[in-house]
Design a protein around this motif. Structure first.
Motif, PDB file in Angstrom:
ATOM      1  N   MET A  28      29.666  45.751  38.757  1.00 29.74           N
ATOM      2  CA  MET A  28      29.666  44.473  39.003  1.00 29.74           C
ATOM      3  C   MET A  28      30.478  43.795  38.427  1.00 29.74           C
ATOM      4  N   GLN A  29      31.420  42.876  39.016  1.00 29.91           N
ATOM      5  CA  GLN A  29      32.299  42.185  38.173  1.00 29.91           C
ATOM      6  C   GLN A  29      32.358  40.620  38.776  1.00 29.91           C
ATOM      7  N   LYS A  30      32.639  39.672  37.940  1.00 27.41           N
ATOM      8  CA  LYS A  30      32.959  38.302  38.127  1.00 27.41           C
ATOM      9  C   LYS A  30      34.021  37.710  37.739  1.00 27.41           C
ATOM     10  N   ILE A  31      35.048  37.206  38.824  1.00 31.32           N
ATOM     11  CA  ILE A  31      36.391  36.772  38.670  1.00 31.32           C
ATOM     12  C   ILE A  31      36.277  35.275  38.467  1.00 31.32           C
ATOM     13  N   PRO A  32      36.565  34.738  37.344  1.00 34.24           N
ATOM     14  CA  PRO A  32      36.455  33.583  37.030  1.00 34.24           C
ATOM     15  C   PRO A  32      37.437  32.634  37.907  1.00 34.24           C
ATOM     16  N   ALA A  33      36.863  31.200  38.316  1.00 35.71           N
ATOM     17  CA  ALA A  33      37.919  30.506  39.100  1.00 35.71           C
ATOM     18  C   ALA A  33      39.047  30.134  38.255  1.00 35.71           C
ATOM     19  N   GLY A  34      40.424  29.963  39.190  1.00 39.93           N
ATOM     20  CA  GLY A  34      41.618  30.064  38.647  1.00 39.93           C
ATOM     21  C   GLY A  34      42.194  31.446  37.971  1.00 39.93           C
ATOM     22  N   SER A  39      41.712  34.416  42.383  1.00 40.80           N
ATOM     23  CA  SER A  39      40.709  33.657  42.882  1.00 40.80           C
ATOM     24  C   SER A  39      40.958  32.312  42.374  1.00 40.80           C
ATOM     25  N   ASP A  40      41.015  31.224  43.187  1.00 41.95           N
ATOM     26  CA  ASP A  40      40.859  30.054  42.687  1.00 41.95           C
ATOM     27  C   ASP A  40      39.543  29.378  42.573  1.00 41.95           C
ATOM     28  N   ALA A  41      38.653  29.722  43.538  1.00 40.42           N
ATOM     29  CA  ALA A  41      36.999  29.307  43.038  1.00 40.42           C
ATOM     30  C   ALA A  41      36.221  30.144  42.528  1.00 40.42           C
ATOM     31  N   GLY A  42      36.751  31.715  42.086  1.00 38.18           N
ATOM     32  CA  GLY A  42      35.844  32.438  41.595  1.00 38.18           C
ATOM     33  C   GLY A  42      34.968  33.312  42.467  1.00 38.18           C
ATOM     34  N   CYS A  43      34.606  34.296  42.289  1.00 37.09           N
ATOM     35  CA  CYS A  43      33.564  35.348  43.078  1.00 37.09           C
ATOM     36  C   CYS A  43      32.941  36.415  42.352  1.00 37.09           C
ATOM     37  N   VAL A  44      32.093  37.009  42.814  1.00 41.15           N
ATOM     38  CA  VAL A  44      31.606  38.272  42.469  1.00 41.15           C
ATOM     39  C   VAL A  44      31.596  39.329  43.362  1.00 41.15           C
ATOM     40  N   LEU A  45      32.035  40.376  42.600  1.00 43.59           N
ATOM     41  CA  LEU A  45      32.221  41.574  43.555  1.00 43.59           C
ATOM     42  C   LEU A  45      31.416  42.932  42.974  1.00 43.59           C
ATOM     43  N   PHE A  46      30.869  43.687  43.931  1.00 42.01           N
ATOM     44  CA  PHE A  46      30.155  44.745  43.676  1.00 42.01           C
ATOM     45  C   PHE A  46      31.213  46.080  44.012  1.00 42.01           C
ATOM     46  N   SER A  47      31.365  47.113  43.181  1.00 40.68           N
ATOM     47  CA  SER A  47      32.096  48.176  43.910  1.00 40.68           C
ATOM     48  C   SER A  47      31.686  49.580  43.582  1.00 40.68           C
ATOM     49  N   PHE A  48      31.972  50.542  44.212  1.00 36.76           N
ATOM     50  CA  PHE A  48      31.592  52.045  43.493  1.00 36.76           C
ATOM     51  C   PHE A  48      32.972  52.816  43.964  1.00 36.76           C
TER      52      PHE A  48
END
Length: 352
Positions: free
Chosen positions: A265-271, A325-334
C-alpha cells in the motif's frame, strides 16, 4: 539465383531428419531462451472502473453467484487474451456479490487475495472465521483452506479485486480444487480473533502457523494501513520513487503474507513527481482513492495512464514506470516478488 551453401543444406537436412525424434537445435532459439534482459510478452494496460462497472452490473443480471460459483470478470492482459492472466504468473479479476447471495464454499491450492473496491457489508469466511468486507481492506484466502463469501440481504452490492497465483500453479502442474458439502462453512470463531492473536506485534506463546507459509492474519483493515501511511507522509522523509510505500507482512516470519504474492500500500503525496524505476516482478495496481498518472516505458513503446478511484492497471516486468499526482492518491498493489526472491532472480533498479 545462387544455390544454397552446402552447410545450410546440411543443417536443414539435419533438422528435418531429427524432427521425428523430437529433437530441435538449441542454437536456433538460444537468443530467445536466454535474452539479454527480460522480454515479457505482457503489455501495460488500464481498466477504468467507470467502463468496467456496467459490465459487472450486467453480469449480476445474467448469472447468480451460486450458479457461477464465482461471478468474476477477468482482467486479461491485452497480449495474453484467452489465458486468464494479467501477467504471465498472476491472475486478476473483479468479483461481484449482490445482497442475499452466497458464493459457495470451496478450496484450492491457489493462494488468493481480495481487495475490496466498492460497497460494504459482505463477508469472507476462511477456515471457520468470518471477516466483514470494507473498501480498502486486504483479505487473504490461504492455499487449500475452505472459504466462501456472502452478502446479507439488507446490504449493498460489493465488488472486490481477486488476485491469484493461478498461472504460477498452472506452470507447475500443481493445481487441486474441492467443493464443500455445504454452501457456507460453519463459523467456529468470533470475527477478529486472528487479528487479536497476531496483529499487534505479538503472538500466542504456544502456537503453530495455522495456514503454513501464509500469514495467520487473513484480514488487514484499510483504516490501519491508511493511518500508518498518513503518519509517515507527515513525519518521515518522502521517497523520491515511491512516495510513502509499505509492504504487508506475515507477522510470524516478517516475509510476504503469501508465499507466491507480495502486497503493498502506498500514498503518493499531492504535487508528487516521482523518479522512474523498474523491477522484474510485474505488478497489478488498484486505485483506492485520489487521482494521478503512471508513465510506463517498455520495448513496445510509452504509455501514460490517468487513473482515479477504483481503476486498475498493470506494470509488466522490467518496464520503466514513474508516478505523478497533483492532488495525491493511495494505491494498493500486488506482485509475484516472493517467487523471484526465493529463486534469487529478483532485480530492481531505481533510476535517476
Amino acid at each position: 539465383m545462387n544455390a544454397p551453401h552446402p552447410t545450410a543444406l546440411a543443417r536443414q537436412q539435419l533438422y528435418s531428419d531429427m524432427s521425428p525424434f523430437h529433437l530441435t537445435p538449441l542454437w536456433e532459439v538460444l537468443h530467445a531462451l536466454v535474452p539479454k534482459q527480460p522480454a515479457t510478452p505482457c503489455v501495460p494496460a488500464l481498466w477504468k472502473y467507470e467502463e468496467v462497472r456496467p459490465f459487472l452490473k450486467r453480469a449480476g443480471e445474467a448469472i447468480t453467484a451460486e450458479e457461477a460459483v464465482r461471478r468474476v470478470l477477468v482482467l486479461e492482459n491485452p497480449a495474453l487474451r484467452g489465458q486468464s492472466a494479467i501477467t504471465q504468473s498472476l491472475y486478476a479479476g473483479l468479483q461481484l456479490i449482490l445482497p442475499g447471495e452466497v458464493a459457495p464454499s470451496h478450496r484450492h491450492t491457489q493462494s488468493a487475495l481480495r481487495f475490496i473496491v466498492e460497497g460494504q457489508g459482505a463477508y469472507t469466511a476462511v477456515d471457520g472465521e468470518r471477516t466483514t468486507m470494507r473498501p480498502g481492506d486486504f483479505i487473504i484466502t490461504p492455499s487449500w483452506t475452505w472459504h466462501d463469501h456472502g452478502n446479507d440481504a439488507s446490504g449493498e452490492a460489493v465488488v472486490w479485486l481477486d488476485g491469484l497465483d493461478i498461472p504460477t500453479i498452472r506452470f507447475f502442474d500443481a493445481g487441486f480444487a474441492e467443493n464443500d458439502q455445504s454452501r457456507s462453512q460453519v463459523v467456529k470463531r468470533p470475527e477478529g480473533i486472528s487479528l487479536a492473536r497476531y496483529g499487534h506485534n505479538m503472538a500466542p506463546v504456544r502456537h503453530d502457523a495455522p495456514f503454513g507459509a501464509t500469514s495467520p492474519i487473513f484480514s488487514y483493515p484499510y483504516a490501519r494501513s491508511l493511518e500508518a501511511l498518513e503518519r509517515l507522509e507527515r513525519d518521515a522523509p518522502i521517497d523520491e520513487w515511491d512516495g510513502v510505500k509499505l509492504r504487508y507482512l506475515n507477522p510470524l516470519t516478517g516475509g510476504s503474507p503469501m508465499p507466491t504474492m507480495a502486497t503493498f500500500m502506498q500514498k503518493i503525496p499531492a504535487g508528487f513527481s516521482g523518479r522512474p524505476w523498474r523491477q522484474t516482478d510485474g505488478a497489478v495496481y488498484s486505485v483506492v482513492e485520489g487521482h494521478g498518472k503512471v508513465h510506463i516505458d517498455g520495448a513496445g513503446g510509452s504509455h501514460t495512464f490517468s487513473f482515479g478511484p477504483r481503476d486498475h492497471f498493470v506494470v509488466p516486468s522490467w518496464h520503466t514506470a514513474r508516478f505523478t499526482s497533483d492532488a495525491g492518491c493511495v494505491l494498493f498493489s500486488f506482485s509475484d516478488r516472493p517467487v523471484h526472491q526465493a529463486l534469487g532472480i529478483h532485480r530492481e533498479e531505481r533510476l535517476s
